[in-house]
Design a protein around this motif. Structure first.
Motif: not given
Length: 73
Positions: A26-39, A65-73
């Motif tokens: 179990q290794f978890f992605t941080s919020k900042d990394t998830a936002r970067y990857m979605a970007g 993070a990707l859903i968050e990006k889609l909502e902002k489009m």
């Protein structure tokens, strides 16, 4: 939604010893990394449907993070 997933993940990480998480892989992605990857995902503005494959298998933070990006489009 992303903040909530990150909060719940951090709560779990705080409650579970690192040795135990490591034992189960179990290794978890941080919020900042998830936002970067979605970007990095290039989504055309007029796209009616988007298919994604979340590279993670845990809390779903990459999808959030990707859903968050889609909502902002």
């Amino acid at each position: 939604m992303l903040n909530r997933v990150a909060e719940r993940t951090n709560k779990y990480i705080d409650s579970m010893p690192k040795k135990e998480r490591k034992k189960y892989g179990q290794f978890f992605t941080s919020k900042d990394t998830a936002r970067y990857m979605a970007g990095l995902y290039n989504i055309p503005v007029n796209q009616a449907k988007v298919s994604i494959l979340d590279a993670g298998a845990g809390s779903g933070i990459l999808s959030c993070a990707l859903i968050e990006k889609l909502e902002k489009m």
